[in-house]
Design a protein around this motif. Structure first.
Motif, PDB file in Angstrom:
ATOM      1  N   PRO A 179       0.814  -1.229   0.000  1.00  0.00           N
ATOM      2  CA  PRO A 179       0.000   0.000   0.000  1.00  0.00           C
ATOM      3  C   PRO A 179       0.842   1.272   0.000  1.00  0.00           C
ATOM      4  O   PRO A 179       0.548   2.220  -0.734  1.00  0.00           O
ATOM      5  N   TYR A 180       1.879   1.288   0.828  1.00  0.00           N
ATOM      6  CA  TYR A 180       2.756   2.476   0.861  1.00  0.00           C
ATOM      7  C   TYR A 180       3.426   2.687  -0.491  1.00  0.00           C
ATOM      8  O   TYR A 180       3.444   3.810  -1.021  1.00  0.00           O
ATOM      9  N   LEU A 181       3.971   1.612  -1.058  1.00  0.00           N
ATOM     10  CA  LEU A 181       4.682   1.732  -2.326  1.00  0.00           C
ATOM     11  C   LEU A 181       3.738   2.168  -3.434  1.00  0.00           C
ATOM     12  O   LEU A 181       4.109   2.985  -4.296  1.00  0.00           O
ATOM     13  N   THR A 182       2.512   1.668  -3.417  1.00  0.00           N
ATOM     14  CA  THR A 182       1.526   2.076  -4.430  1.00  0.00           C
ATOM     15  C   THR A 182       1.268   3.573  -4.353  1.00  0.00           C
ATOM     16  O   THR A 182       1.229   4.265  -5.383  1.00  0.00           O
ATOM     17  N   ARG A 183       1.105   4.083  -3.144  1.00  0.00           N
ATOM     18  CA  ARG A 183       0.873   5.524  -2.986  1.00  0.00           C
ATOM     19  C   ARG A 183       2.047   6.344  -3.507  1.00  0.00           C
ATOM     20  O   ARG A 183       1.859   7.366  -4.171  1.00  0.00           O
ATOM     21  N   MET A 184       3.267   5.886  -3.216  1.00  0.00           N
ATOM     22  CA  MET A 184       4.440   6.622  -3.659  1.00  0.00           C
ATOM     23  C   MET A 184       4.574   6.597  -5.178  1.00  0.00           C
ATOM     24  O   MET A 184       4.895   7.613  -5.810  1.00  0.00           O
ATOM     25  N   LEU A 185       4.313   5.447  -5.792  1.00  0.00           N
ATOM     26  CA  LEU A 185       4.461   5.337  -7.243  1.00  0.00           C
ATOM     27  C   LEU A 185       3.381   6.117  -7.975  1.00  0.00           C
ATOM     28  O   LEU A 185       3.602   6.599  -9.094  1.00  0.00           O
ATOM     29  N   GLU A 186       2.207   6.238  -7.375  1.00  0.00           N
ATOM     30  CA  GLU A 186       1.113   6.983  -8.020  1.00  0.00           C
ATOM     31  C   GLU A 186       1.386   8.474  -8.091  1.00  0.00           C
ATOM     32  O   GLU A 186       0.705   9.197  -8.823  1.00  0.00           O
ATOM     33  N   THR A 187       2.416   8.950  -7.370  1.00  0.00           N
ATOM     34  CA  THR A 187       2.773  10.366  -7.476  1.00  0.00           C
ATOM     35  C   THR A 187       3.402  10.685  -8.829  1.00  0.00           C
ATOM     36  O   THR A 187       3.475  11.846  -9.221  1.00  0.00           O
ATOM     37  N   GLY A 188       3.904   9.650  -9.519  1.00  0.00           N
ATOM     38  CA  GLY A 188       4.546   9.869 -10.816  1.00  0.00           C
ATOM     39  C   GLY A 188       5.984  10.319 -10.731  1.00  0.00           C
ATOM     40  O   GLY A 188       6.615  10.578 -11.767  1.00  0.00           O
ATOM     41  N   ARG A 189       6.539  10.385  -9.535  1.00  0.00           N
ATOM     42  CA  ARG A 189       7.918  10.865  -9.385  1.00  0.00           C
ATOM     43  C   ARG A 189       8.950   9.761  -9.631  1.00  0.00           C
ATOM     44  O   ARG A 189      10.136  10.038  -9.762  1.00  0.00           O
ATOM     45  N   TYR A 190       8.517   8.501  -9.683  1.00  0.00           N
ATOM     46  CA  TYR A 190       9.449   7.384  -9.796  1.00  0.00           C
ATOM     47  C   TYR A 190       9.029   6.445 -10.934  1.00  0.00           C
ATOM     48  O   TYR A 190       8.714   5.272 -10.699  1.00  0.00           O
ATOM     49  N   PRO A 191       9.005   6.938 -12.172  1.00  0.00           N
ATOM     50  CA  PRO A 191       8.471   6.127 -13.269  1.00  0.00           C
ATOM     51  C   PRO A 191       9.276   4.861 -13.563  1.00  0.00           C
ATOM     52  O   PRO A 191       8.700   3.825 -13.895  1.00  0.00           O
ATOM     53  N   THR A 192      10.596   4.922 -13.440  1.00  0.00           N
ATOM     54  CA  THR A 192      11.401   3.734 -13.731  1.00  0.00           C
ATOM     55  C   THR A 192      11.254   2.691 -12.632  1.00  0.00           C
ATOM     56  O   THR A 192      11.155   1.478 -12.910  1.00  0.00           O
ATOM     57  N   VAL A 193      11.206   3.143 -11.381  1.00  0.00           N
ATOM     58  CA  VAL A 193      10.949   2.224 -10.279  1.00  0.00           C
ATOM     59  C   VAL A 193       9.572   1.583 -10.441  1.00  0.00           C
ATOM     60  O   VAL A 193       9.393   0.388 -10.192  1.00  0.00           O
ATOM     61  N   ALA A 194       8.609   2.366 -10.895  1.00  0.00           N
ATOM     62  CA  ALA A 194       7.258   1.833 -11.106  1.00  0.00           C
ATOM     63  C   ALA A 194       7.275   0.718 -12.145  1.00  0.00           C
ATOM     64  O   ALA A 194       6.605  -0.308 -11.989  1.00  0.00           O
ATOM     65  N   ARG A 195       8.035   0.901 -13.225  1.00  0.00           N
ATOM     66  CA  ARG A 195       8.139  -0.156 -14.238  1.00  0.00           C
ATOM     67  C   ARG A 195       8.721  -1.432 -13.648  1.00  0.00           C
ATOM     68  O   ARG A 195       8.264  -2.536 -13.931  1.00  0.00           O
ATOM     69  N   LEU A 196       9.759  -1.266 -12.832  1.00  0.00           N
ATOM     70  CA  LEU A 196      10.377  -2.434 -12.221  1.00  0.00           C
ATOM     71  C   LEU A 196       9.398  -3.170 -11.307  1.00  0.00           C
ATOM     72  O   LEU A 196       9.330  -4.404 -11.300  1.00  0.00           O
ATOM     73  N   VAL A 197       8.611  -2.407 -10.550  1.00  0.00           N
ATOM     74  CA  VAL A 197       7.672  -3.023  -9.611  1.00  0.00           C
ATOM     75  C   VAL A 197       6.508  -3.674 -10.338  1.00  0.00           C
ATOM     76  O   VAL A 197       6.106  -4.803 -10.035  1.00  0.00           O
ATOM     77  N   VAL A 198       5.960  -2.973 -11.318  1.00  0.00           N
ATOM     78  CA  VAL A 198       4.750  -3.451 -11.998  1.00  0.00           C
ATOM     79  C   VAL A 198       5.069  -4.546 -13.013  1.00  0.00           C
ATOM     80  O   VAL A 198       4.393  -5.580 -13.078  1.00  0.00           O
ATOM     81  N   ASP A 199       6.110  -4.324 -13.811  1.00  0.00           N
ATOM     82  CA  ASP A 199       6.410  -5.250 -14.919  1.00  0.00           C
ATOM     83  C   ASP A 199       7.482  -6.276 -14.591  1.00  0.00           C
ATOM     84  O   ASP A 199       7.609  -7.287 -15.289  1.00  0.00           O
TER      85      ASP A 199
END
Length: 244
Positions: free
Chosen positions: A197-217
């Motif tokens: 839940p915490y990580l989802t909130r942080m990634l939804e800010t859009g400030r960490y797009p590459t980290v988001a790719r690593l987490v999601v994909d």
């Protein structure tokens, strides 16, 4: 203390070169190999912090003072333990090509570090110079010297440095994760899920797009396969010729 004259003066012989003490008329025969084996069993079970001369003596059924006939201090004991593990690694032996030899030695080193987690704690400082450690070092250096991208002694030194840096870092990370999982009762996947839940909130800010790719994909990678692929990448970089 046995001593030898060198260009630097008179120095004590290292533990591997000193003769074994004369056997005593005692119920329990001792040797450096037996002492090292007992110390390894204790370190495997309790780590290096749980290692002491008194505990080793109890494991062997002898008085603590008898051990000092064979090793003079903790440093010598660790030297014997480390070299016994290198004896396991040396069983990887020579293979038909330089790459096959390196893969066998490095994977054997990983197996040894996972079987004896304390071994990873002793890697990365000054080189180990016991006879089995030297044998593994010779096999590794001789194989790497045959790689296409390694032509001079300086290139061999750099290649060995890169390989050792990868190996120490990878083994310490894997051993640390195993210890953390045991101490917390939570493996890496469960730990990641707890922070979801915490990580989802942080990634939804859009400030960490590459980290988001690593987490999601990104997939949950197998440790052994990841180790092998990363090792292959290191060898490809050393040689300058990607391996297919």
């Amino acid at each position: 203390m046995y001593r030898v004259d060198t260009s630097y003066g008179s120095e004590g012989l290292p533990v591997w070169e000193r003769p074994e003490p004369q056997p005593r008329a005692a119920p329990v025969p001792l040797s450096r190999a037996k002492i090292a084996a007992a110390a390894i069993r204790l370190a495997d079970a309790h780590g290096l912090d749980g290692l002491s001369v008194r505990k080793i003596a109890k494991e062997l059924g002898v008085g603590p003072m008898r051990l000092y006939d064979y090793v003079t201090n903790r440093s010598e004991l660790l030297d014997l333990m480390v070299d016994a593990v290198y004896a396991e690694i040396a069983e990887a032996g020579q293979h038909s090509g330089w790459r096959a030899t390196l893969l066998a030695v490095v994977h054997r080193t990983r197996d040894a570090a996972l079987a004896h987690e304390w071994f990873a704690d002793l890697l990365g400082a000054r080189p180990h110079l016991g006879p089995h450690a030297l044998a593994v070092g010779e096999t590794t250096a001789a194989a790497l010297s045959q790689a296409p991208g390694v032509r001079t002694i300086e290139e061999l030194q750099r290649a060995l440095g890169a390989l050792n840096a990868f190996l120490v870092g990878a083994l310490r990370r894997e051993v640390t994760e195993r210890r953390t999982a045991r101490s917390t009762g939570t493996d890496e996947a469960a730990w990641q899920a707890s922070l979801g839940p915490y990580l989802t909130r942080m990634l939804e800010t859009g400030r960490y797009p590459t980290v988001a790719r690593l987490v999601v994909d990104g997939a949950h990678l197998d440790a052994e396969e990841t180790f092998h692929r990363n090792l292959t990448t290191i060898l490809d970089g050393i040689t300058g010729h990607p391996h297919r």
